[in-house]
Design a protein around this motif. Structure first.
Motif, PDB file in Angstrom:
ATOM      1  N   GLY A   1      45.299  44.793  17.494  1.00 50.32           N
ATOM      2  CA  GLY A   1      44.621  43.857  16.612  1.00 50.32           C
ATOM      3  C   GLY A   1      43.506  43.136  17.336  1.00 50.32           C
ATOM      4  O   GLY A   1      43.570  42.897  18.549  1.00 50.32           O
ATOM      5  N   ILE A   2      42.477  42.762  16.600  1.00 54.15           N
ATOM      6  CA  ILE A   2      41.355  42.026  17.161  1.00 54.15           C
ATOM      7  C   ILE A   2      40.983  40.895  16.208  1.00 54.15           C
ATOM      8  O   ILE A   2      41.001  41.072  14.982  1.00 54.15           O
ATOM      9  N   THR A   3      40.694  39.740  16.765  1.00 54.27           N
ATOM     10  CA  THR A   3      40.343  38.573  15.966  1.00 54.27           C
ATOM     11  C   THR A   3      39.138  37.886  16.586  1.00 54.27           C
ATOM     12  O   THR A   3      39.061  37.727  17.810  1.00 54.27           O
ATOM     13  N   ALA A   4      38.201  37.473  15.745  1.00 57.63           N
ATOM     14  CA  ALA A   4      37.046  36.689  16.177  1.00 57.63           C
ATOM     15  C   ALA A   4      36.902  35.499  15.249  1.00 57.63           C
ATOM     16  O   ALA A   4      37.163  35.609  14.038  1.00 57.63           O
ATOM     17  N   GLY A   5      36.513  34.358  15.803  1.00 59.66           N
ATOM     18  CA  GLY A   5      36.410  33.172  14.968  1.00 59.66           C
ATOM     19  C   GLY A   5      35.504  32.111  15.554  1.00 59.66           C
ATOM     20  O   GLY A   5      35.091  32.186  16.721  1.00 59.66           O
ATOM     21  N   ILE A   6      35.202  31.121  14.731  1.00 61.85           N
ATOM     22  CA  ILE A   6      34.376  29.980  15.133  1.00 61.85           C
ATOM     23  C   ILE A   6      35.034  28.706  14.607  1.00 61.85           C
ATOM     24  O   ILE A   6      35.425  28.641  13.436  1.00 61.85           O
ATOM     25  N   ASP A   7      35.168  27.702  15.479  1.00 58.20           N
ATOM     26  CA  ASP A   7      35.646  26.378  15.087  1.00 58.20           C
ATOM     27  C   ASP A   7      34.476  25.403  15.113  1.00 58.20           C
ATOM     28  O   ASP A   7      33.624  25.469  16.010  1.00 58.20           O
ATOM     29  N   TYR A   8      34.448  24.498  14.151  1.00 54.48           N
ATOM     30  CA  TYR A   8      33.449  23.424  14.158  1.00 54.48           C
ATOM     31  C   TYR A   8      34.172  22.085  14.091  1.00 54.48           C
ATOM     32  O   TYR A   8      34.860  21.787  13.107  1.00 54.48           O
ATOM     33  N   LYS A   9      34.043  21.283  15.147  1.00 57.52           N
ATOM     34  CA  LYS A   9      34.762  20.015  15.242  1.00 57.52           C
ATOM     35  C   LYS A   9      34.007  18.920  14.491  1.00 57.52           C
ATOM     36  O   LYS A   9      32.865  18.588  14.820  1.00 57.52           O
ATOM     37  N   LEU A  10      34.662  18.359  13.457  1.00 52.17           N
ATOM     38  CA  LEU A  10      34.101  17.228  12.722  1.00 52.17           C
ATOM     39  C   LEU A  10      34.440  15.909  13.410  1.00 52.17           C
ATOM     40  O   LEU A  10      33.682  14.949  13.342  1.00 52.17           O
ATOM     41  N   ALA A  11      35.603  15.849  14.034  1.00 49.12           N
ATOM     42  CA  ALA A  11      36.082  14.685  14.773  1.00 49.12           C
ATOM     43  C   ALA A  11      37.183  15.171  15.698  1.00 49.12           C
ATOM     44  O   ALA A  11      37.574  16.343  15.652  1.00 49.12           O
ATOM     45  N   LYS A  12      37.703  14.285  16.538  1.00 48.95           N
ATOM     46  CA  LYS A  12      38.771  14.674  17.444  1.00 48.95           C
ATOM     47  C   LYS A  12      39.978  15.195  16.681  1.00 48.95           C
ATOM     48  O   LYS A  12      40.697  16.085  17.144  1.00 48.95           O
ATOM     49  N   SER A  13      40.196  14.672  15.490  1.00 48.38           N
ATOM     50  CA  SER A  13      41.375  15.023  14.698  1.00 48.38           C
ATOM     51  C   SER A  13      41.157  16.185  13.743  1.00 48.38           C
ATOM     52  O   SER A  13      42.124  16.764  13.235  1.00 48.38           O
ATOM     53  N   THR A  14      39.897  16.558  13.471  1.00 43.45           N
ATOM     54  CA  THR A  14      39.603  17.448  12.338  1.00 43.45           C
ATOM     55  C   THR A  14      38.613  18.538  12.732  1.00 43.45           C
ATOM     56  O   THR A  14      37.611  18.270  13.395  1.00 43.45           O
ATOM     57  N   LYS A  15      38.909  19.763  12.287  1.00 42.41           N
ATOM     58  CA  LYS A  15      37.968  20.854  12.507  1.00 42.41           C
ATOM     59  C   LYS A  15      37.947  21.781  11.304  1.00 42.41           C
ATOM     60  O   LYS A  15      38.934  21.901  10.565  1.00 42.41           O
ATOM     61  N   LEU A  16      36.819  22.428  11.111  1.00 40.89           N
ATOM     62  CA  LEU A  16      36.669  23.526  10.165  1.00 40.89           C
ATOM     63  C   LEU A  16      36.670  24.821  10.970  1.00 40.89           C
ATOM     64  O   LEU A  16      36.243  24.845  12.127  1.00 40.89           O
ATOM     65  N   TYR A  17      37.137  25.916  10.369  1.00 46.44           N
ATOM     66  CA  TYR A  17      37.166  27.165  11.121  1.00 46.44           C
ATOM     67  C   TYR A  17      36.991  28.358  10.183  1.00 46.44           C
ATOM     68  O   TYR A  17      37.269  28.280   8.978  1.00 46.44           O
ATOM     69  N   VAL A  18      36.513  29.437  10.766  1.00 50.89           N
ATOM     70  CA  VAL A  18      36.475  30.735  10.099  1.00 50.89           C
ATOM     71  C   VAL A  18      36.990  31.768  11.095  1.00 50.89           C
ATOM     72  O   VAL A  18      36.816  31.621  12.314  1.00 50.89           O
ATOM     73  N   PHE A  19      37.649  32.816  10.593  1.00 50.90           N
ATOM     74  CA  PHE A  19      38.065  33.900  11.485  1.00 50.90           C
ATOM     75  C   PHE A  19      38.191  35.192  10.695  1.00 50.90           C
ATOM     76  O   PHE A  19      38.372  35.190   9.471  1.00 50.90           O
ATOM     77  N   TYR A  20      38.085  36.283  11.442  1.00 49.08           N
ATOM     78  CA  TYR A  20      38.328  37.611  10.881  1.00 49.08           C
ATOM     79  C   TYR A  20      39.319  38.328  11.787  1.00 49.08           C
ATOM     80  O   TYR A  20      39.123  38.411  13.007  1.00 49.08           O
ATOM     81  N   THR A  21      40.409  38.832  11.205  1.00 43.61           N
ATOM     82  CA  THR A  21      41.444  39.556  11.941  1.00 43.61           C
ATOM     83  C   THR A  21      41.589  40.948  11.358  1.00 43.61           C
ATOM     84  O   THR A  21      41.643  41.117  10.136  1.00 43.61           O
ATOM     85  N   SER A  22      41.673  41.943  12.246  1.00 44.53           N
ATOM     86  CA  SER A  22      41.864  43.322  11.812  1.00 44.53           C
ATOM     87  C   SER A  22      42.938  43.972  12.671  1.00 44.53           C
ATOM     88  O   SER A  22      42.877  43.926  13.903  1.00 44.53           O
ATOM     89  N   PHE A  23      43.945  44.578  12.003  1.00 48.15           N
ATOM     90  CA  PHE A  23      45.008  45.295  12.691  1.00 48.15           C
ATOM     91  C   PHE A  23      44.899  46.787  12.396  1.00 48.15           C
ATOM     92  O   PHE A  23      44.776  47.197  11.242  1.00 48.15           O
ATOM     93  N   ASP A  24      44.945  47.594  13.465  1.00 51.18           N
ATOM     94  CA  ASP A  24      44.953  49.055  13.367  1.00 51.18           C
ATOM     95  C   ASP A  24      46.356  49.518  13.728  1.00 51.18           C
ATOM     96  O   ASP A  24      46.772  49.447  14.891  1.00 51.18           O
ATOM     97  N   LEU A  25      47.115  50.000  12.727  1.00 51.70           N
ATOM     98  CA  LEU A  25      48.523  50.328  12.908  1.00 51.70           C
ATOM     99  C   LEU A  25      48.735  51.816  12.649  1.00 51.70           C
ATOM    100  O   LEU A  25      48.528  52.297  11.534  1.00 51.70           O
ATOM    101  N   ASP A  26      49.171  52.546  13.663  1.00 50.58           N
ATOM    102  CA  ASP A  26      49.321  53.992  13.553  1.00 50.58           C
ATOM    103  C   ASP A  26      50.251  54.400  12.420  1.00 50.58           C
ATOM    104  O   ASP A  26      49.949  55.307  11.637  1.00 50.58           O
ATOM    105  N   THR A  27      51.414  53.778  12.345  1.00 45.31           N
ATOM    106  CA  THR A  27      52.424  54.208  11.371  1.00 45.31           C
ATOM    107  C   THR A  27      52.616  53.193  10.255  1.00 45.31           C
ATOM    108  O   THR A  27      53.657  53.164   9.598  1.00 45.31           O
TER     109      THR A  27
END
Length: 316
Positions: free
Chosen positions: A275-301
């Motif tokens: 599996g491979i995942t890439a993402g970006i976090d954007y910190k609005l404050a110390k307590s809060t963040k927005l994020y995006v990510f894409y995850t892809s799994f390659d499973l033989d069976t």
């Protein structure tokens, strides 16, 4: 007389407040919800997903200069409304901490799970290492011990009671070095071993009782936080083995953090899963963040899986 009354009031106030000062109770939590486009092999669908949102209570109470009670009661909260159970138990324990180290009784993460530190940078999301590997166990009926630190080294042991007549004891052990947050040391490392611990991978490829060995290391190079984890797991009854590797990297620029992670699982019966995942976090404050990510799994069976998500996380 006035002086006597004042002295008495001060003494009463002091007597009433000393126990409260010796004890602490912290209420904490995390709300993490994403909207995502998911494809688990049968077509795409949208979902609103609560990602291990939680609330907890933890604290200490000083019994003497060198001894204190420590406790925690943490619950996962179903914030998307998908489950009939709004609350689900997470780590819940009580114990003692002193010059001897720390002893805890209750439900807790095994030492092998704890040994990952902060290397799994997509923990609690779709790219979590538990999707392909076993070992990410939070078990009931445990006794956990951690030694004091000696020059950065610390020993840890989890004992899992059989809890029934025909059950089996199990153990999880680890040696830790450094600070997992990389604030007090330049690198973090851990070696851990599970003996006869029940578990399964989230992708459903394996389940049973496992002997598992895991080594983890992380450090910062040129401002980039790098992590490496290798694992060998063997299902005791069948003897089936898996060798795995995971690498992660993240880099922060002002309020933006770029993240990437790869995980592989090479089963000796010829089943390769990664599996491979890439993402970006954007910190609005110390307590809060927005994020995006894409995850892809390659499973033989199994069916390949893909997830594209955007979410918000708030900690308190």
């Amino acid at each position: 007389m006035k002086f006597t009354k004042k002295a008495l009031l001060i003494a009463m106030f002091y007597t009433a407040t000393v126990p409260a000062m010796a004890a602490s109770v912290d209420v904490y939590g995390r709300a993490d919800i994403s909207v995502q486009l998911s494809d688990e092999g049968d077509g795409q669908f949208t979902e609103i997903k609560s990602n291990a949102s939680r609330i907890g209570f933890k604290g200490t109470h000083e019994l003497s200069q060198d001894l204190e009670v420590v406790y925690k009661a943490e619950f996962e909260v179903d914030m998307d409304g998908d489950s009939s159970d709004v609350f689900k138990g997470r780590n819940q324990y009580i114990g003692l901490r002193g010059l001897f180290g720390e002893v805890l009784l209750g439900k807790n993460d095994t030492m092998l799970k704890q040994s990952q530190g902060k290397v799994d940078i997509f923990s609690d999301h779709n790219g979590d290492i538990k999707h392909l590997w076993v070992g990410e166990n939070r078990l009931s009926n445990t006794l956990s011990y951690k030694s004091p630190k000696f020059n950065g080294l610390q020993l840890g042991l989890t004992y899992m009671a059989e809890d029934e007549l025909d059950g089996d004891d199990a153990y999880s052990m680890a040696v830790f070095y450094g600070d997992k947050n990389l604030k007090k040391s330049k690198f973090y490392a851990a070696v851990a071993f599970d003996s006869d611990v029940a578990g399964k991978s989230k992708d459903g490829a394996v389940s049973g009782h496992f002997d598992t060995m895991r080594a983890t290391v992380s450090s910062k190079v040129a401002g980039i936080t790098l992590g490496l984890m290798v694992q060998n797991q063997e299902e005791i009854e069948t003897g089936k083995e898996m060798n795995g590797v995971m690498v992660s990297a993240k880099y922060s620029l002002d309020n933006i953090t770029f993240k990437g992670q790869f995980q592989g699982a090479d089963h000796k019966d010829g089943d390769n899963r990664n599996g491979i995942t890439a993402g970006i976090d954007y910190k609005l404050a110390k307590s809060t963040k927005l994020y995006v990510f894409y995850t892809s799994f390659d499973l033989d069976t199994g069916n390949d899986e893909d997830y594209l998500a955007a979410g918000i996380q708030y900690k308190f």
